[in-house]
Write an enzyme that holds these catalytic residues in place. Sequence first.
Site, PDB file in Angstrom:
ATOM      1  N   LYS A  41      45.130  34.069  40.505  1.00 39.94           N
ATOM      2  CA  LYS A  41      46.006  33.638  41.699  1.00 39.94           C
ATOM      3  C   LYS A  41      47.407  33.262  41.044  1.00 39.94           C
ATOM      4  O   LYS A  41      48.322  33.387  41.954  1.00 39.94           O
ATOM      5  CB  LYS A  41      45.519  32.648  42.496  1.00 39.94           C
ATOM      6  N   GLU A  64      48.283  29.245  53.500  1.00 41.68           N
ATOM      7  CA  GLU A  64      46.973  28.822  54.207  1.00 41.68           C
ATOM      8  C   GLU A  64      45.916  28.867  53.212  1.00 41.68           C
ATOM      9  O   GLU A  64      46.114  29.958  52.037  1.00 41.68           O
ATOM     10  CB  GLU A  64      46.760  29.596  55.294  1.00 41.68           C
ATOM     11  N   SER A  98      38.260  37.681  36.857  1.00 42.92           N
ATOM     12  CA  SER A  98      39.511  37.016  37.719  1.00 42.92           C
ATOM     13  C   SER A  98      39.670  35.554  37.636  1.00 42.92           C
ATOM     14  O   SER A  98      40.715  35.020  37.689  1.00 42.92           O
ATOM     15  CB  SER A  98      39.267  37.334  39.129  1.00 42.92           C
TER      16      SER A  98
HETATM   17  C1  LIG Z   1      40.565  34.138  45.203  1.00 45.23           C
HETATM   18  C2  LIG Z   1      39.543  34.582  44.020  1.00 45.23           C
HETATM   19  C3  LIG Z   1      39.302  35.930  44.411  1.00 45.23           C
HETATM   20  C4  LIG Z   1      39.350  36.574  45.542  1.00 45.23           C
HETATM   21  O1  LIG Z   1      40.763  37.334  45.626  1.00 45.23           O
HETATM   22  P1  LIG Z   1      41.325  38.695  45.537  1.00 45.23           P
HETATM   23  O2  LIG Z   1      42.496  38.766  46.381  1.00 45.23           O
HETATM   24  O3  LIG Z   1      40.351  39.699  45.773  1.00 45.23           O
HETATM   25  O4  LIG Z   1      41.458  38.836  44.020  1.00 45.23           O
HETATM   26  C5  LIG Z   1      38.627  36.449  43.148  1.00 45.23           C
HETATM   27  N1  LIG Z   1      38.125  35.661  42.193  1.00 45.23           N
HETATM   28  C6  LIG Z   1      38.752  34.477  41.788  1.00 45.23           C
HETATM   29  C7  LIG Z   1      38.403  33.871  40.675  1.00 45.23           C
HETATM   30  C8  LIG Z   1      39.350  34.035  43.196  1.00 45.23           C
HETATM   31  O5  LIG Z   1      39.998  32.623  42.639  1.00 45.23           O
END
Ligand SMILES: *Cc1c(COP(=O)(O)O)cnc(C)c1O
Length: 416
Positions: A89, A111, A380
């Site tokens: 993010k 948001e 992620s």
């Molecule tokens: C917010 C989040 C996601 C989901 O968001 P995408 O826009 O689909 O990438 C996935 N993994 C983590 C660790 C997140 O914080």
Amino acid sequence: MNPPTEDGHYGRWGGSYVPEVLHDTFKRLKEDFAAAKADPDFWREYVELMSTYSCRPTPLTFAENLTRHFGGAKIYIKREDLNHTGAHKANNVIGQGLLVKRMGKTRVIAETGAGQHGVATATMAAKFGFECTVYMGEVDVLRQRPNVFWMEKLGAKVVPVTDGSRILKDAINEAFRDWVTNMDNTHYVLGTACGPAPFPEMVSWFQSIIGIEARKQILHYHHTLPARVYACVGGGSNAMGIFQGFLDDDNVELVGVEAGGHGLSTGKHASRLCSDDASPGMAQGYKTMFLQNSDGQMLETHSVSAGLDYVGVSPILANLNDQKRVRFESATDVEVIEALNLTMKKEGIIPALESSHAFVQAFKEAPGLPKDSAIIINQSGRGDKDIFTIAHALKDPSWKEFIINEAREYQQGESK
Ligand SMILES: *Cc1c(COP(=O)(O)O)cnc(C)c1O
């Protein structure tokens, strides 16, 4: 990647369906973004800032023990968990922060449902010296206290939204209302590759830094391209980020993994592209596959991971699904906990619950792939910051005892 049409469509998806009063704001945002995208100095400044304020380039880790365990393809993990604030993010919010600076605005709003995007935005606002307001459904404010705590400590104002069901979609409406009133000095920092154009393109562009790095890294370590790349899909931003490094390589199969929750047949999931519960719709300013009933009422979603719990999905991914360029699968809550446990024990790495969805599918497929091939899993985010959710999901008995004792001590402290 194929650019969207002039009005922001990707095939039959996307577009920009916003209130009349916001037309000029969106027009200017589109122009300012296009100018930034065409300016190599802007991207250079972004990469530079990400390498000093965050942790870019993030490593590509060879998961030697997992590879041996499954006995098939070599498993590599792209480490977005090592970003500042613990997830991909940061790429998006820092990118948009630089754009806000370029546009000469001084205030940002966002948001947030689970609170992760709120924390990332509050962090960015502190760094750039912007005023920051985060809208959050009242129900989510209660559920996500640790994230609300950090947003406030970072200097953001958190506004609990008491309309409707008091969750994410109500917070989105409230953020748009704010933007309409304050568009002169305010930018709305959207958190994923969804929403009205140009947001899907913009967020994907900032996240493409993941795929650009991953492609170079796999060629360096493995000398050929991977057979498959796996990413979890909430709104779709981390998936778009890594997929863009390989979209033009026809031999690289791209796999997006959605939240299967309790199972697709139970209705308790958040799978838009591989369940029968979603249908084409237009909401929140764009067209995509939404989890909705036949009256267009959004359904309640469920996932063990708050970050994948969303009714819509990136219009770019919906289009790549039509084109069969990305294959979509789903992972259940139970499978996710199992994959998370295995990854912790075998590699000493703690993926976020969201990321663990991608691990599930990779683990299912790795044994069937040749030993000299490679796969990449996009991690992620990191799981240790989600200790409340993970300890709860793992049903850890001593954790429960700890929480109860903490609460007792608080109460006793207050009565003294
Ligand atoms: C917010 C989040 C996601 C989901 O968001 P995408 O826009 O689909 O990438 C996935 N993994 C983590 C660790 C997140 O914080």
